[in-house]
Scaffold this active site. Sequence first.
Site, PDB file in Angstrom:
ATOM      1  N   GLY A  75       0.827  -1.202   0.000  1.00  0.00           N
ATOM      2  CA  GLY A  75       0.000   0.000   0.000  1.00  0.00           C
ATOM      3  C   GLY A  75       0.863   1.254   0.000  1.00  0.00           C
ATOM      4  N   THR A  76       1.968   1.191   0.710  1.00  0.00           N
ATOM      5  CA  THR A  76       2.883   2.334   0.783  1.00  0.00           C
ATOM      6  C   THR A  76       3.408   2.699  -0.600  1.00  0.00           C
ATOM      7  OG1 THR A  76       3.528   1.678   3.019  1.00  0.00           O
ATOM      8  CG2 THR A  76       5.053   3.124   1.829  1.00  0.00           C
ATOM      9  N   ASN A 154      -7.358   4.319   9.561  1.00  0.00           N
ATOM     10  CA  ASN A 154      -6.889   3.090  10.190  1.00  0.00           C
ATOM     11  C   ASN A 154      -6.967   3.140  11.717  1.00  0.00           C
ATOM     12  OD1 ASN A 154      -4.815   4.996   9.165  1.00  0.00           O
ATOM     13  ND2 ASN A 154      -3.455   3.862  10.512  1.00  0.00           N
ATOM     14  N   GLN A 182      -7.777   0.660   4.063  1.00  0.00           N
ATOM     15  CA  GLN A 182      -8.636   0.160   5.144  1.00  0.00           C
ATOM     16  C   GLN A 182     -10.085  -0.044   4.707  1.00  0.00           C
ATOM     17  OE1 GLN A 182      -7.898  -1.017   8.049  1.00  0.00           O
ATOM     18  NE2 GLN A 182      -5.758  -0.375   8.185  1.00  0.00           N
ATOM     19  N   SER A 202      -3.968  -2.706  -0.313  1.00  0.00           N
ATOM     20  CA  SER A 202      -2.901  -3.576   0.180  1.00  0.00           C
ATOM     21  C   SER A 202      -3.500  -4.927   0.537  1.00  0.00           C
ATOM     22  CB  SER A 202      -2.258  -2.943   1.409  1.00  0.00           C
ATOM     23  OG  SER A 202      -1.282  -3.818   1.929  1.00  0.00           O
ATOM     24  N   HIS A 204      -2.496  -7.397   2.478  1.00  0.00           N
ATOM     25  CA  HIS A 204      -2.436  -7.953   3.843  1.00  0.00           C
ATOM     26  C   HIS A 204      -3.457  -7.337   4.791  1.00  0.00           C
ATOM     27  CE1 HIS A 204      -0.140  -4.985   6.423  1.00  0.00           C
ATOM     28  NE2 HIS A 204       0.181  -4.499   5.235  1.00  0.00           N
ATOM     29  N   THR A 240      10.019  -7.853 -12.007  1.00  0.00           N
ATOM     30  CA  THR A 240       9.355  -9.150 -12.149  1.00  0.00           C
ATOM     31  C   THR A 240       8.301  -9.306 -11.062  1.00  0.00           C
ATOM     32  OG1 THR A 240      11.313 -10.085 -13.160  1.00  0.00           O
ATOM     33  CG2 THR A 240       9.745 -11.648 -12.221  1.00  0.00           C
ATOM     34  N   CYS A 328       2.479   1.349  13.240  1.00  0.00           N
ATOM     35  CA  CYS A 328       3.691   1.975  12.707  1.00  0.00           C
ATOM     36  C   CYS A 328       4.319   2.887  13.739  1.00  0.00           C
ATOM     37  CB  CYS A 328       3.351   2.778  11.463  1.00  0.00           C
ATOM     38  SG  CYS A 328       2.221   1.929  10.394  1.00  0.00           S
TER      39      CYS A 328
HETATM   40  C1  LIG Z   1      -1.580  -0.388   6.256  1.00  0.00           C
HETATM   41  C2  LIG Z   1      -1.907   0.890   5.577  1.00  0.00           C
HETATM   42  C3  LIG Z   1      -1.092   1.401   4.554  1.00  0.00           C
HETATM   43  C4  LIG Z   1       0.207   0.757   4.158  1.00  0.00           C
HETATM   44  O1  LIG Z   1       0.063  -0.471   3.504  1.00  0.00           O
HETATM   45  P1  LIG Z   1       1.326  -1.458   3.451  1.00  0.00           P
HETATM   46  O2  LIG Z   1       0.930  -2.508   2.482  1.00  0.00           O
HETATM   47  O3  LIG Z   1       1.515  -1.983   4.833  1.00  0.00           O
HETATM   48  O4  LIG Z   1       2.476  -0.644   2.964  1.00  0.00           O
HETATM   49  C5  LIG Z   1      -1.463   2.569   3.933  1.00  0.00           C
HETATM   50  N1  LIG Z   1      -2.595   3.219   4.293  1.00  0.00           N
HETATM   51  C6  LIG Z   1      -3.404   2.768   5.258  1.00  0.00           C
HETATM   52  C7  LIG Z   1      -4.646   3.522   5.581  1.00  0.00           C
HETATM   53  C8  LIG Z   1      -3.090   1.599   5.940  1.00  0.00           C
HETATM   54  O5  LIG Z   1      -3.881   1.163   6.916  1.00  0.00           O
END
Ligand SMILES: *Cc1c(COP(=O)(O)O)cnc(C)c1O
Length: 399
Positions: A75-76, A154, A182, A202, A204, A240, A328
């Site tokens: 997500g980052t 979040n 989120q 993201s 996960h 890749t 974080c």
């Molecule tokens: C977890 C999160 C991210 C970052 O995602 P990652 O895959 O862990 O880099 C970005 N924005 C929000 C709102 C999140 O909760």
Amino acid sequence: MIVPEKIIYLDHNATTPLDPAVLEEMLPFLTTYYGNPSSAYRFGAQVRSAIDLARERVAMLLGCEPGEIIFTSCGTESNNTAIRSALQLDPKRQHIVTTAVEHSAILRLCGELAKRGSTVTYVPVDSDGNLDLDELERAVTSETAIISAMWANNESGVLFPIEKIAEIARRKRVIFHCDAVQAAGKLPISLRHSTINFLSLSAHKLYGPKGVGALYLSRRAPFRPLLFGGSQENGRRAGTENVASIVGFGKAAERAVEALRTEPDRIRQMRDQFEAAIIAAIPDVTVNGNLKERLPNTSSLTFDGIQSGAALMMLDQSNLCCSAGSACHTGSLQASHVLRAMGLSEERARGSLRFSFGRFNTATEVGKAIAIVTATIAKMRRLNALSSNLPERKPVPAL
Ligand SMILES: *Cc1c(COP(=O)(O)O)cnc(C)c1O
């Protein structure tokens, strides 16, 4: 190692467990099907089709075209890609409008860009975590390159009126990026008739693997890649592909589409039951955020007179996982910037805990969590009362 069976996991906004169906779908791509999806032979092409299927599934979750999805490493990266892309279109437009409560993947990036000539406006929120849309609109100037706002927070779970922000951006002819990390899998999303230009996901956070994200790129939006190299992702993201993770993300997205029919209601019931019981059992608790426009799984609570860092350690001893502010920030002793932006004092922000429920939580766990949290807070307050009644210690004379 901590035995996962004993854990009561109420930290789904930090990360989610892998859905077993996702793992099953991933495994062949970590073992048997290791071909490079860019290779010309069939052993590569079959891997490419697996990625195509994953892209279709993610597009289905978002209600967009598969061609509008690129896979990233997280997500980052998606957030960084969207904002940096917008800044590259016109050297005279280097202003970013965002909000005071974004994830660090936006805020730290903006901080860095501000050191390199960009200007950033952080639109504030009120005490319920709501954005002032008039203020957001006034912040946009002829130099604004992009508006970036999250769909769901979040920490507080508060939802922003994303379609209204997208409409402001459209009227002002500014690119709009939404961090929906989120929101995805927790709320229905349909981008087909939306004017959102970029949207980050993201895996996960929705029962997929860590280390894979996606960025929705609307067909209408101009785009500049972050990474250059091979022509993967139609030249929009070189490198890749993380095949097994992308395949897992696809399965997680497919599961999320099914789950959206009933899961949010079930999870909301657990969250509401937890909150009601905590409020009934513990004096001086406040629920943070707009209670109507809020994620169904998130509960941000402030307990007067406690230190969330110490509370987390005690809850950990009872095998309960939750968080103080965002994951974080643990380790650093900063109070949550989200709660501070909502006007909580430093002390109150430091007395806050976030509980976030998920797919595999059970009613039994909720019952146990209520008992553990109630006992822990009562114990902490007893200890605080004791220590504040102790006679003051004489200061140690300086040597
Ligand atoms: C977890 C999160 C991210 C970052 O995602 P990652 O895959 O862990 O880099 C970005 N924005 C929000 C709102 C999140 O909760």
